[in-house]
Design an enzyme around this catalytic site. Sequence first.
Site, short mmCIF file in Angstrom:
data_model
loop_
_atom_site.label_atom_id
_atom_site.label_comp_id
_atom_site.label_asym_id
_atom_site.label_seq_id
_atom_site.Cartn_x
_atom_site.Cartn_y
_atom_site.Cartn_z
N ASP A 89 -18.72 -14.58 -4.12
CA ASP A 89 -17.64 -13.72 -4.60
C ASP A 89 -17.87 -12.25 -4.24
O ASP A 89 -18.99 -11.74 -4.30
CB ASP A 89 -17.54 -13.81 -6.13
CG ASP A 89 -17.15 -15.19 -6.63
OD1 ASP A 89 -17.42 -16.18 -5.94
OD2 ASP A 89 -16.60 -15.26 -7.75
N HIS A 98 -14.85 -9.85 -5.08
CA HIS A 98 -14.04 -9.31 -6.18
C HIS A 98 -13.75 -7.81 -6.07
O HIS A 98 -13.95 -7.05 -7.02
CB HIS A 98 -14.69 -9.61 -7.53
CG HIS A 98 -14.40 -11.00 -8.03
ND1 HIS A 98 -13.11 -11.45 -8.25
CD2 HIS A 98 -15.21 -12.03 -8.34
CE1 HIS A 98 -13.15 -12.70 -8.68
NE2 HIS A 98 -14.41 -13.09 -8.73
N ASP A 112 -12.69 -15.55 -3.45
CA ASP A 112 -12.65 -14.51 -4.49
C ASP A 112 -12.94 -13.13 -3.91
O ASP A 112 -13.93 -12.47 -4.24
CB ASP A 112 -13.59 -14.85 -5.65
CG ASP A 112 -12.95 -15.81 -6.64
OD1 ASP A 112 -11.94 -16.44 -6.29
OD2 ASP A 112 -13.47 -15.94 -7.78
N ASN A 156 -10.47 -19.35 -6.32
CA ASN A 156 -9.43 -19.52 -7.35
C ASN A 156 -8.64 -18.24 -7.58
O ASN A 156 -7.51 -18.29 -8.09
CB ASN A 156 -10.05 -20.02 -8.66
CG ASN A 156 -11.02 -19.05 -9.28
OD1 ASN A 156 -11.96 -18.60 -8.63
ND2 ASN A 156 -10.81 -18.70 -10.54
N HIS A 157 -9.19 -17.09 -7.18
CA HIS A 157 -8.44 -15.83 -7.34
C HIS A 157 -7.49 -15.56 -6.18
O HIS A 157 -6.68 -14.62 -6.27
CB HIS A 157 -9.40 -14.65 -7.53
CG HIS A 157 -9.90 -14.53 -8.93
ND1 HIS A 157 -9.39 -13.64 -9.85
CD2 HIS A 157 -10.85 -15.24 -9.59
CE1 HIS A 157 -10.01 -13.78 -11.00
NE2 HIS A 157 -10.91 -14.75 -10.87
N HIS A 207 -15.57 -22.90 -2.80
CA HIS A 207 -15.64 -21.88 -3.84
C HIS A 207 -16.18 -22.43 -5.15
O HIS A 207 -17.11 -21.88 -5.74
CB HIS A 207 -14.28 -21.24 -4.07
CG HIS A 207 -14.35 -20.16 -5.11
ND1 HIS A 207 -15.00 -18.96 -4.88
CD2 HIS A 207 -13.93 -20.11 -6.41
CE1 HIS A 207 -14.95 -18.22 -5.97
NE2 HIS A 207 -14.32 -18.89 -6.91
N HIS A 242 -18.34 -18.75 -7.33
CA HIS A 242 -17.52 -18.97 -8.54
C HIS A 242 -18.19 -18.60 -9.86
O HIS A 242 -17.51 -18.36 -10.84
CB HIS A 242 -17.07 -20.42 -8.57
CG HIS A 242 -15.97 -20.75 -9.53
ND1 HIS A 242 -14.86 -19.95 -9.73
CD2 HIS A 242 -15.78 -21.84 -10.34
CE1 HIS A 242 -14.05 -20.53 -10.61
NE2 HIS A 242 -14.59 -21.67 -10.99
#
Length: 305
Positions: free
Chosen positions: A53, A55, A81, A113-114, A163, A237
């Site tokens: 990730d 982010h 992500d 998932n984002h 992910h 994740h």
Amino acid sequence: MPSQSDLDRQIEHLMDCKPLPEEVRTLCDQARTILVEEWNVQPVKCPVTVCGDIHGQFHDLLELFRIGGSAPDTNYLFMGDYVDRGYYSVETVTLLVALKVRYRDRITILRGNHESRQITQVYGFFDECLRKYGNANVWKHFTDLFDYLPLTALIESQIFCLHGGLSPSLDTLDNIRALDRIQEVPHEGPMCDLLWSDPDDRCGWGISPRGAGYTFGQDIAAQFNHTNGLSLISRAHQLVMEGYNWSQENNVVTIFSAPNYCYRCGNMAAILEVGENMDQNFLQFDPAPRQVEPDVARRTPDYFL
């Protein structure tokens, strides 16, 4: 279509943490033509550096490239992500997409998932696009593009990268290859599970506390690896304090590449170098020096840190 020199100019601009003004739509259109030709289980050759990730922590992404090597010198695989929570989701995802368009065979970008319309409306990317561009057009261009991102990757037929985790609906890689991925992430079902599930200390399948996906035990991971001739499942994740964490009798490794996650968790980040002979080397790194934070009201809920 942007030329290579146009793309090089855009990448240089983005490296300075400056959003692209009007070129985002063209960039996303070009990325879509590349991603639509990729597979649900995208084959990747070694050597490759595997990342978790990000982010929206743009300056930490630059630190990742400093530690791991710049693209295209290093072959990269990112496990999703890219957006939400950090202050620079726009710059982060635009840079990764621009690198994909410029060096398509040297960077693989999977879906997390984002990378979803619904999640980004809650956790920051949508609001950031409105703030930086004055409308939702850029958010729409990117979230439309997210539908085309591959779900998983397979390094030299041995290391399976994704992910989230496994699904009770998917026993084989061929099951994954048969999915129709070009859609918004569903609330349930196999595609959802790949992006949302987590390994767990308990055997078998369990209900996920996240409200999507499942938990899966060591027995599930070992069976999946055996069935598919795999040596390892590499996933992201979940925040892990050292940046990487082995679990499930070394059937699974979690990699997290956002140091000091949300600018307060105090964790290290890591990336995994897979060498010519499939040897594995983890590189850990600390956050880049803090930049002046933008004047942003932090109203996004924590859900699962």
